[in-house]
Design an enzyme around this catalytic site. Structure first.
Site, mmCIF file in Angstrom:
data_model
loop_
_atom_site.group_PDB
_atom_site.id
_atom_site.type_symbol
_atom_site.label_atom_id
_atom_site.label_comp_id
_atom_site.label_asym_id
_atom_site.label_seq_id
_atom_site.Cartn_x
_atom_site.Cartn_y
_atom_site.Cartn_z
ATOM 1 N N GLY A 111 2.578 2.228 10.668
ATOM 2 C CA GLY A 111 3.553 3.303 10.495
ATOM 3 C C GLY A 111 4.265 3.693 11.778
ATOM 4 N N HIS A 122 -9.627 1.339 4.930
ATOM 5 C CA HIS A 122 -8.326 1.505 5.589
ATOM 6 C C HIS A 122 -8.480 2.493 6.747
ATOM 7 C CE1 HIS A 122 -4.182 2.597 6.366
ATOM 8 N NE2 HIS A 122 -3.834 1.476 5.745
ATOM 9 N N GLU A 142 -5.432 -4.746 10.523
ATOM 10 C CA GLU A 142 -4.367 -3.781 10.736
ATOM 11 C C GLU A 142 -4.625 -3.004 12.026
ATOM 12 O OE1 GLU A 142 -2.395 -2.560 6.773
ATOM 13 O OE2 GLU A 142 -4.210 -1.389 6.973
ATOM 14 N N SER A 149 3.497 -2.181 10.289
ATOM 15 C CA SER A 149 4.939 -2.257 10.497
ATOM 16 C C SER A 149 5.546 -3.621 10.152
ATOM 17 C CB SER A 149 5.307 -1.837 11.926
ATOM 18 O OG SER A 149 4.881 -0.509 12.162
ATOM 19 N N LYS A 187 0.133 4.262 -0.313
ATOM 20 C CA LYS A 187 -0.501 5.450 0.283
ATOM 21 C C LYS A 187 -0.265 6.669 -0.617
ATOM 22 C CE LYS A 187 -0.082 3.224 4.714
ATOM 23 N NZ LYS A 187 -0.005 3.322 6.153
ATOM 24 N N GLU A 205 -6.761 4.850 7.705
ATOM 25 C CA GLU A 205 -6.488 6.255 7.370
ATOM 26 C C GLU A 205 -7.692 6.890 6.668
ATOM 27 O OE1 GLU A 205 -2.723 5.524 5.472
ATOM 28 O OE2 GLU A 205 -1.884 5.011 7.433
ATOM 29 N N ASN A 229 0.872 -1.183 0.000
ATOM 30 C CA ASN A 229 0.000 0.000 0.000
ATOM 31 C C ASN A 229 0.907 1.231 0.000
ATOM 32 O OD1 ASN A 229 -1.777 2.050 0.535
ATOM 33 N ND2 ASN A 229 -2.319 1.350 2.600
HETATM 34 P P1 PGA Z 1 2.867 0.224 7.598
HETATM 35 O O1 PGA Z 1 1.396 0.483 6.961
HETATM 36 O O2 PGA Z 1 3.396 -1.050 7.007
HETATM 37 O O3 PGA Z 1 3.673 1.437 7.192
HETATM 38 O O4 PGA Z 1 2.684 0.134 9.070
HETATM 39 C C1 PGA Z 1 0.495 -0.582 6.739
HETATM 40 C C2 PGA Z 1 -0.792 -0.051 6.165
HETATM 41 O O5 PGA Z 1 -1.274 0.991 6.608
HETATM 42 O O6 PGA Z 1 -1.385 -0.662 5.252
#
Ligand code: PGA
Length: 253
Positions: free
Chosen positions: A176, A98, A170, A215, A12, A100, A10
């Site tokens: 992140g 997601h 997640e 992560s 983003k 976000e 992803n």
């Molecule tokens: P990350 O993000 O691997 O940077 O933690 C995962 C995601 O939000 O899909």
């Protein structure tokens, strides 16, 4: 049953024409060299780069999906992109719900369910994202929150549609942050999710791909992916360079 491991990147809101061309060429040459010994791999670029990335994925061991979708099929919806349009350019998957999107755009689970429906109606596969905040986890509400997020989607779909879903667990506190859920913590929630589907249909539950996200890196991917109910990962930060993403794809071989 053995489910094929899936690793999804992803991206983003990251990248430029040049950086994405470089990332794609790194991925395509890296994936070719492993001669099929890797997980199924998908990338989710920002919308403006979808067309270019889809083109590069043709005849490659790599698929391409979108990070979001609008519910209506077409019409007066300025700024939106429909599932039919994503299908038209050759996308195969769409991330829905997601954390976000939920946090930045106030997307609630009923809207996520409509997006999953719109995605399925266009013949694409929704990757339904769910996960608890740290506050939820500390209060012992992980299963309640994840359960409610999924129930909103599940209750809108018949079994034929449910059989086509992918789920991504997640935990918001792990996205992140560099703080990965331990393999045990993740496995527990994945087992809970699979059981939820099993209460509807055992075969669907058995075939359901449940990704872990938060992560994931080359160093922790193999342990996470070896858990019985973890079928791969949804990778953010570590999917932005071929050097970091390829080892994760190989961990899923
Ligand atoms: P990350 O993000 O691997 O940077 O933690 C995962 C995601 O939000 O899909």
């Amino acid at each position: 049953m053995t489910r094929q491991t899936l690793v999804a990147g992803n991206w983003k809101m990251n990248g430029t024409t040049d950086s994405i061309a470089e990332l794609m060429s790194g991925l395509l040459s890296g994936l070719d060299q492993t001669g099929g010994k890797q997980a199924q791999v998908l990338v989710f670029p920002p919308t403006v780069y979808l067309n270019a990335v889809v083109d590069q994925c043709r005849n490659a061991p790599l698929g391409c999906g979108a990070q979001d979708v609008a519910v209506p099929e077409s019409g007066a919806h300025t700024g939106d992109v429909s599932a039919a349009m994503l299908a038209d350019i050759g996308c195969t998957h769409v991330l829905v719900g997601h954390s976000e999107r939920r946090a930045d755009h106030g997307e609630r689970s009923d809207l996520v369910a409509q997006k999953a429906r719109a995605t399925l109606d266009a013949g694409l596969v929704p990757v339904v994202c769910c996960g608890e905040t740290l506050e939820d986890r500390d209060a012992g509400r992980t299963e309640k929150v994840v359960g409610e997020q999924l129930d909103a989607v599940i209750s809108q779909l018949d079994e034929a549609a449910l059989a086509r879903l992918i789920v991504a667990y997640e935990p918001v506190w792990a996205i992140g942050t560099g703080k990965t859920a331990s393999a045990d913590q993740a496995q527990q929630v994945h087992a809970f999710i699979r059981n939820k589907f099993a209460s509807i249909n055992d075969t669907i539950a058995d075939r359901l791909i449940i990704l872990y996200g938060g992560s994931v890196k080359g160093e922790n991917a193999a342990e996470l992916f070896s858990q019985p109910d973890i079928d791969g990962g949804l990778i953010g930060g570590a999917s932005l360079t071929a050097e970091q993403f390829l080892p994760i794809c190989q961990a899923g071989a």
